[in-house]
Design a protein around this motif. Structure first.
Motif, PDB file in Angstrom:
ATOM      1  N   UNK A   9      10.604  -0.017  -5.785  1.00 23.86           N
ATOM      2  CA  UNK A   9       9.321  -0.554  -5.419  1.00 23.86           C
ATOM      3  C   UNK A   9       9.185  -0.517  -3.965  1.00 23.86           C
ATOM      4  N   UNK A  10       7.895  -0.181  -3.393  1.00 23.28           N
ATOM      5  CA  UNK A  10       7.779  -0.127  -1.962  1.00 23.28           C
ATOM      6  C   UNK A  10       6.426  -1.245  -1.935  1.00 23.28           C
ATOM      7  N   UNK A  11       6.509  -1.765  -0.745  1.00 20.68           N
ATOM      8  CA  UNK A  11       5.284  -2.856  -0.456  1.00 20.68           C
ATOM      9  C   UNK A  11       4.914  -2.514   1.025  1.00 20.68           C
ATOM     10  N   UNK A  12       3.579  -2.290   1.055  1.00 24.78           N
ATOM     11  CA  UNK A  12       2.916  -2.126   2.151  1.00 24.78           C
ATOM     12  C   UNK A  12       1.769  -2.847   2.810  1.00 24.78           C
ATOM     13  N   UNK A  13       1.636  -3.178   4.214  1.00 22.30           N
ATOM     14  CA  UNK A  13       0.664  -3.995   4.642  1.00 22.30           C
ATOM     15  C   UNK A  13      -0.747  -3.338   4.221  1.00 22.30           C
ATOM     16  N   UNK A  14      -1.838  -4.391   4.251  1.00 23.14           N
ATOM     17  CA  UNK A  14      -3.040  -3.794   4.231  1.00 23.14           C
ATOM     18  C   UNK A  14      -3.994  -4.877   4.884  1.00 23.14           C
ATOM     19  N   UNK A  15      -4.632  -4.449   6.066  1.00 23.48           N
ATOM     20  CA  UNK A  15      -5.351  -5.124   6.433  1.00 23.48           C
ATOM     21  C   UNK A  15      -6.879  -5.320   5.847  1.00 23.48           C
ATOM     22  N   UNK A  16      -7.141  -4.572   4.870  1.00 21.09           N
ATOM     23  CA  UNK A  16      -8.441  -4.576   4.081  1.00 21.09           C
ATOM     24  C   UNK A  16      -8.083  -3.941   2.719  1.00 21.09           C
ATOM     25  N   UNK A  17      -7.522  -4.890   1.827  1.00 20.12           N
ATOM     26  CA  UNK A  17      -7.112  -4.543   0.594  1.00 20.12           C
ATOM     27  C   UNK A  17      -8.159  -3.862  -0.042  1.00 20.12           C
ATOM     28  N   UNK A  18      -9.243  -4.090  -0.346  1.00 22.69           N
ATOM     29  CA  UNK A  18     -10.530  -3.732  -0.900  1.00 22.69           C
ATOM     30  C   UNK A  18     -10.535  -2.138  -0.623  1.00 22.69           C
ATOM     31  N   UNK A  19     -10.733  -2.117   0.660  1.00 21.62           N
ATOM     32  CA  UNK A  19     -11.099  -0.509   1.341  1.00 21.62           C
ATOM     33  C   UNK A  19      -9.768   0.371   0.891  1.00 21.62           C
ATOM     34  N   UNK A  20      -8.666  -0.311   1.240  1.00 23.86           N
ATOM     35  CA  UNK A  20      -7.411   0.536   0.724  1.00 23.86           C
ATOM     36  C   UNK A  20      -7.377   1.059  -0.877  1.00 23.86           C
ATOM     37  N   UNK A  21      -7.713   0.129  -1.800  1.00 21.89           N
ATOM     38  CA  UNK A  21      -7.818   0.205  -2.937  1.00 21.89           C
ATOM     39  C   UNK A  21      -8.811   1.345  -3.288  1.00 21.89           C
ATOM     40  N   UNK A  22     -10.088   1.395  -2.641  1.00 16.07           N
ATOM     41  CA  UNK A  22     -11.220   2.144  -2.865  1.00 16.07           C
ATOM     42  C   UNK A  22     -10.752   3.472  -2.397  1.00 16.07           C
ATOM     43  N   UNK A  23     -10.134   3.700  -1.460  1.00 12.17           N
ATOM     44  CA  UNK A  23      -9.659   4.909  -0.805  1.00 12.17           C
ATOM     45  C   UNK A  23      -8.572   5.688  -1.719  1.00 12.17           C
ATOM     46  N   UNK A  24      -7.549   4.867  -1.910  1.00 15.80           N
ATOM     47  CA  UNK A  24      -6.471   5.569  -2.901  1.00 15.80           C
ATOM     48  C   UNK A  24      -7.072   5.975  -4.307  1.00 15.80           C
ATOM     49  N   UNK A  25      -8.141   5.058  -4.885  1.00 11.75           N
ATOM     50  CA  UNK A  25      -8.720   5.529  -6.151  1.00 11.75           C
ATOM     51  C   UNK A  25      -9.492   6.455  -6.103  1.00 11.75           C
ATOM     52  N   UNK A  26     -10.228   6.742  -4.913  1.00 10.09           N
ATOM     53  CA  UNK A  26     -11.323   7.924  -4.869  1.00 10.09           C
ATOM     54  C   UNK A  26     -10.410   9.016  -4.476  1.00 10.09           C
ATOM     55  N   UNK A  27      -9.317   9.210  -3.512  1.00  8.70           N
ATOM     56  CA  UNK A  27      -8.584  10.354  -3.181  1.00  8.70           C
ATOM     57  C   UNK A  27      -7.653  10.674  -4.242  1.00  8.70           C
ATOM     58  N   UNK A  28      -6.938   9.996  -4.911  1.00  7.64           N
ATOM     59  CA  UNK A  28      -5.870  10.328  -5.677  1.00  7.64           C
ATOM     60  C   UNK A  28      -6.018   9.858  -7.360  1.00  7.64           C
ATOM     61  N   UNK A  29      -6.899   8.856  -7.555  1.00 15.63           N
ATOM     62  CA  UNK A  29      -7.011   8.356  -8.814  1.00 15.63           C
ATOM     63  C   UNK A  29      -6.119   7.234  -9.112  1.00 15.63           C
ATOM     64  N   UNK A  30      -5.408   6.771  -8.437  1.00 19.97           N
ATOM     65  CA  UNK A  30      -4.645   5.688  -8.441  1.00 19.97           C
ATOM     66  C   UNK A  30      -5.489   4.273  -8.812  1.00 19.97           C
TER      67      UNK A  30
END
Length: 116
Positions: A9-30
Motif C-alpha cells: 500500500x502507498x499513501x500520498x499527500x493531496x492538497x486538493x483531494x477532489x482535484x486529484x481524484x478528478x485528474x486520475x479518473x479522467x487520465x487513467x480511469x482510476x
C-alpha cells in the motif's frame, strides 16, 4: 505466492483531494473509495494506496519516492495527462530499458510514466 513483506500500500499527500481524484479518473480511469473528507483509497491502479489531505507534496527533488506507472502507449499517456490537467515537468526521454516522462498532478505530486 506469499505477500509477506511485499509492498502492499502507498499513501500520498493531496492538497486538493477532489482535484486529484478528478485528474486520475479522467487520465487513467482510476476510481476511489472515500473514507471521510480527508482520505480516499485508490482503486483500479495496480497497487493499492490512498491520498490523505495535507499541505505537502511528493517530489523527487525533495527526496520523495517516485511513483512510476507503466504505459503500453507512452505518447497517448502523455496526451491523457495533459488533457486531464497535469503538468509535464520532464518530457519523454530515453533511459536504459525504455522511455519515460514525469508530470505533476493537481495537488503537486510528481509521478512518472514509462514504456518500452
Amino acid at each position: 505466492m506469499s505477500n509477506h513483506h511485499k509492498i502492499n500500500y502507498v499513501e500520498l499527500p493531496a492538497q486538493n483531494i477532489a482535484a486529484t481524484k478528478a485528474f486520475f479518473t479522467k487520465a487513467f480511469g482510476w476510481s476511489f473509495q472515500d473514507y471521510g473528507p480527508e482520505y480516499c483509497a485508490i482503486q483500479d491502479a495496480g497497487l493499492d494506496g490512498g491520498f490523505y489531505h495535507a499541505d505537502l507534496k511528493a517530489s523527487q527533488a525533495e527526496g520523495s519516492a517516485l511513483v512510476v506507472l507503466y504505459s503500453d502507449h507512452l505518447e497517448d499517456s502523455l496526451k491523457a495527462v495533459q488533457e486531464a490537467g497535469g503538468t509535464i515537468i520532464k518530457d519523454i526521454f530515453s533511459f536504459p530499458g525504455g522511455r519515460r516522462f514525469h508530470f505533476i498532478e493537481p495537488s503537486g505530486n510528481e509521478f512518472a510514466i514509462w514504456g518500452e
